[in-house]
Design a protein around this motif. Structure first.
Motif, mmCIF file in Angstrom:
data_model
loop_
_atom_site.group_PDB
_atom_site.id
_atom_site.type_symbol
_atom_site.label_atom_id
_atom_site.label_comp_id
_atom_site.label_asym_id
_atom_site.label_seq_id
_atom_site.Cartn_x
_atom_site.Cartn_y
_atom_site.Cartn_z
ATOM 1 N N THR A 190 68.360 53.450 2.867
ATOM 2 C CA THR A 190 67.259 53.677 1.924
ATOM 3 C C THR A 190 66.398 54.868 2.328
ATOM 4 O O THR A 190 65.778 55.514 1.482
ATOM 5 C CB THR A 190 66.389 52.410 1.793
ATOM 6 O OG1 THR A 190 66.187 51.832 3.100
ATOM 7 C CG2 THR A 190 67.071 51.384 0.903
ATOM 8 N N ASP B 27 61.809 55.514 -1.626
ATOM 9 C CA ASP B 27 61.211 54.759 -2.716
ATOM 10 C C ASP B 27 60.448 55.700 -3.641
ATOM 11 O O ASP B 27 59.800 56.643 -3.162
ATOM 12 C CB ASP B 27 60.264 53.715 -2.123
ATOM 13 C CG ASP B 27 59.873 52.656 -3.129
ATOM 14 O OD1 ASP B 27 60.568 52.505 -4.138
ATOM 15 O OD2 ASP B 27 58.862 51.973 -2.887
ATOM 16 N N GLU C 91 66.137 57.997 -7.377
ATOM 17 C CA GLU C 91 64.950 57.204 -7.074
ATOM 18 C C GLU C 91 64.844 55.989 -7.991
ATOM 19 O O GLU C 91 64.366 54.931 -7.581
ATOM 20 C CB GLU C 91 63.695 58.078 -7.166
ATOM 21 C CG GLU C 91 63.590 59.073 -6.023
ATOM 22 C CD GLU C 91 62.207 59.678 -5.869
ATOM 23 O OE1 GLU C 91 61.279 59.255 -6.605
ATOM 24 O OE2 GLU C 91 62.045 60.571 -5.025
ATOM 25 N N TYR D 282 66.576 53.012 -6.480
ATOM 26 C CA TYR D 282 66.166 52.526 -5.166
ATOM 27 C C TYR D 282 66.030 51.008 -5.140
ATOM 28 O O TYR D 282 66.399 50.346 -4.173
ATOM 29 C CB TYR D 282 64.837 53.179 -4.759
ATOM 30 C CG TYR D 282 64.321 52.728 -3.413
ATOM 31 C CD1 TYR D 282 64.633 53.434 -2.262
ATOM 32 C CD2 TYR D 282 63.524 51.589 -3.289
ATOM 33 C CE1 TYR D 282 64.164 53.016 -1.013
ATOM 34 C CE2 TYR D 282 63.060 51.165 -2.058
ATOM 35 C CZ TYR D 282 63.379 51.876 -0.931
ATOM 36 O OH TYR D 282 62.930 51.457 0.297
ATOM 37 N N VAL D 283 65.489 50.437 -6.204
ATOM 38 C CA VAL D 283 65.268 48.995 -6.263
ATOM 39 C C VAL D 283 66.558 48.212 -6.059
ATOM 40 O O VAL D 283 66.566 47.123 -5.479
ATOM 41 C CB VAL D 283 64.573 48.601 -7.582
ATOM 42 C CG1 VAL D 283 65.449 48.915 -8.789
ATOM 43 C CG2 VAL D 283 64.184 47.131 -7.576
ATOM 44 N N GLN E 115 67.240 48.077 -2.196
ATOM 45 C CA GLN E 115 66.387 47.142 -1.454
ATOM 46 C C GLN E 115 66.763 45.705 -1.802
ATOM 47 O O GLN E 115 66.737 44.824 -0.927
ATOM 48 C CB GLN E 115 64.909 47.396 -1.748
ATOM 49 C CG GLN E 115 63.991 46.529 -0.885
ATOM 50 C CD GLN E 115 62.556 46.983 -0.882
ATOM 51 O OE1 GLN E 115 62.272 48.168 -0.963
ATOM 52 N NE2 GLN E 115 61.644 46.039 -0.783
ATOM 53 N N GLN F 142 55.211 47.250 -2.792
ATOM 54 C CA GLN F 142 56.640 46.937 -2.792
ATOM 55 C C GLN F 142 56.960 45.665 -3.575
ATOM 56 O O GLN F 142 58.112 45.236 -3.606
ATOM 57 C CB GLN F 142 57.125 46.765 -1.347
ATOM 58 C CG GLN F 142 57.146 48.032 -0.535
ATOM 59 C CD GLN F 142 58.217 48.982 -1.027
ATOM 60 O OE1 GLN F 142 59.375 48.616 -1.184
ATOM 61 N NE2 GLN F 142 57.822 50.213 -1.310
ATOM 62 N N ASN G 126 59.935 45.728 -5.959
ATOM 63 C CA ASN G 126 61.216 45.767 -5.245
ATOM 64 C C ASN G 126 61.545 44.411 -4.616
ATOM 65 O O ASN G 126 62.700 43.965 -4.636
ATOM 66 C CB ASN G 126 61.181 46.821 -4.137
ATOM 67 C CG ASN G 126 61.143 48.240 -4.672
ATOM 68 O OD1 ASN G 126 61.624 48.514 -5.768
ATOM 69 N ND2 ASN G 126 60.564 49.143 -3.903
#
Length: 417
Positions: A74, A79, A165, A168-169, A172, A194, A197
């Motif tokens: 990551t 993020d 980007e 990104y979720v 995670q 966060q 996420n």
């Protein structure tokens, strides 16, 4: 309520949780495996991360098992930020930062004993995954409309957000599922920024594995005016002593405002409720003694840099303002102090008058002469009586520095190249 959750709530460390009652019951059942992640998007963590590091320490002290994740995968993505796209760092840079941050994280939890911590890197399960596997096994479980509704994404849509980007979720969320599958992790926590996420990971596990897990978000720590705590004119307050010296670190917490210092004691120290409430009473009764600030600064510096560095920082502050000998400071402590006071590099011979002007302690040479004449100019805490004094080798501390002071509190210095 569970005793641990009761203490965390009193400390103001819980902003959101998926199901407080279910989480309390889960914690009561026995040791819980939890995780918190840190992305290597810089070469050091800062005091915002300290909230999470100390929360992990609190949970471990209560008998729960930490899984400390450093995001080698990551960290290559980053993020989404509200201000725009992140700079993509090279794999070599990120790999170096992973090791630096891993070393910082390791200092806050124990890796031996009944609640021994485990260190993990999400590159271990993400690096070898091919794109078709990722899209079929992970992407299939994420409705785009929900991803678009995330606050940071919605705010970025007008100016644009890359698919990198935006995705990104998914990464995670994959971390949470992999840690559950590989290690039995059932709790994730992180900062309130966060939360989207984190809850996406909870939902992903429910959809893909029909599993139930828990999540907690800590609040943003702020100053009395509502702005973010942990920023200075020079930027973030880092945990790396090369980026923020132990002296500057100690001074930052020592300067905490009265209105918020008790809140900071709850978040950043391991002091008990009774100890903190006693400090609160002392601060209200005699605020000028700054007992709460001193306790806060000492405790946090001890945690991050160790007792020896805290004692050196305290000694440096005393020496800087004439309450002890500057010559007793170690070269590294002195160098850190001089960086913080903004010492100016010079070469060759320089008079005390020119040094005062160069260091920015006075506006002009005539003002410097007046300061000397009035007895308000100091070199290494010694009052200057000769306005034409040349600063020579005998005045240099650690063969390089001269500390200058005008009056009681205006401090600067010069650094001989």
């Amino acid at each position: 309520m569970n005793a641990l959750l009761d203490d965390l709530t009193w400390r103001g460390l819980i902003a959101q949780s998926t199901d407080p009652d279910a989480l309390a019951a889960h914690l009561d059942e026995g040791p819980v495996k939890f995780y918190v992640g840190f992305d290597p998007t810089a070469q050091s963590l800062h005091i915002g991360h300290l909230v999470q590091l100390l929360l992990a320490q609190r949970l471990q002290r209560a008998g729960h098992l930490p899984h400390m994740l450093v995001g080698g995968a990551t960290g290559l993505i980053g993020d989404p930020k509200e201000t725009g796209e992140r700079v993509m760092n090279t794999t070599d840079v990120v790999a170096g930062w992973v090791e630096r941050i891993r070393a910082q994280v390791e200092r806050f939890v124990a890796f031996e004993g009944d609640a021994a911590a485990t260190m993990v890197n999400n590159y271990d399960w993400t690096g070898a995954m091919n794109v078709l596997e990722f899209l079929r096994d992970v992407g299939k479980h994420f409705p785009v409309n929900r991803m678009l509704a995330r606050d940071v994404v919605a705010r970025r849509l007008e100016e644009g957000i890359s698919y990198t980007e935006f995705s990104y979720v998914l990464l995670q969320s994959l971390d949470f599922r992999e840690l559950r599958r590989r290690h039995g992790v059932t709790l994730q926590f992180g900062g309130s920024d966060q939360w989207g996420n984190i809850t996406a990971g909870v939902e992903f596990i429910r959809r893909s594995d029909q599993g139930r897990v828990h999540a907690v978000a800590t609040p943003l720590v702020t100053k009395a005016d509502g702005t973010k705590f942990g920023k200075t004119e020079g930027g973030a307050v880092w945990l790396d002593p090369e980026l923020t010296s132990p002296y500057a670190f100690h001074q930052f917490f020592l300067n905490a405002e009265d209105a918020k210092v008790v809140d900071y004691l709850k978040v950043f120290t391991m002091r008990s409720r009774e100890e903190i409430e006693e400090l609160e009473r002392a601060t209200e009764a005699e605020p000028y003694k700054r007992a709460a600030q001193r306790a806060l600064a000492d405790d946090v510096t001890d945690l991050v840099h160790g007792v020896a560095e805290r004692e050196a920082a305290t000694a440096a502050a005393a020496a800087l303002f004439g309450r002890s000998e500057l010559s007793q400071l170690s070269p590294s402590t002195l160098a850190g102090v001089m960086r913080e006071v903004g010492s100016v590099e010079v070469s060759g011979e320089i008079t005390v008058i020119d040094a005062l002007v160069t260091a920015g302690l006075v506006e002009s040479r005539s003002a410097a002469r007046r300061a000397v004449a009035e007895g308000g100019a100091y070199v290494n805490n010694e009052k200057v009586t000769d306005a034409d004094l040349v600063l020579g080798a005998e005045h240099r501390l650690a063969d390089a520095y001269v500390v200058l002071r005008r009056g009681r509190k205006t401090v600067g210095g010069v650094h001989f190249a």
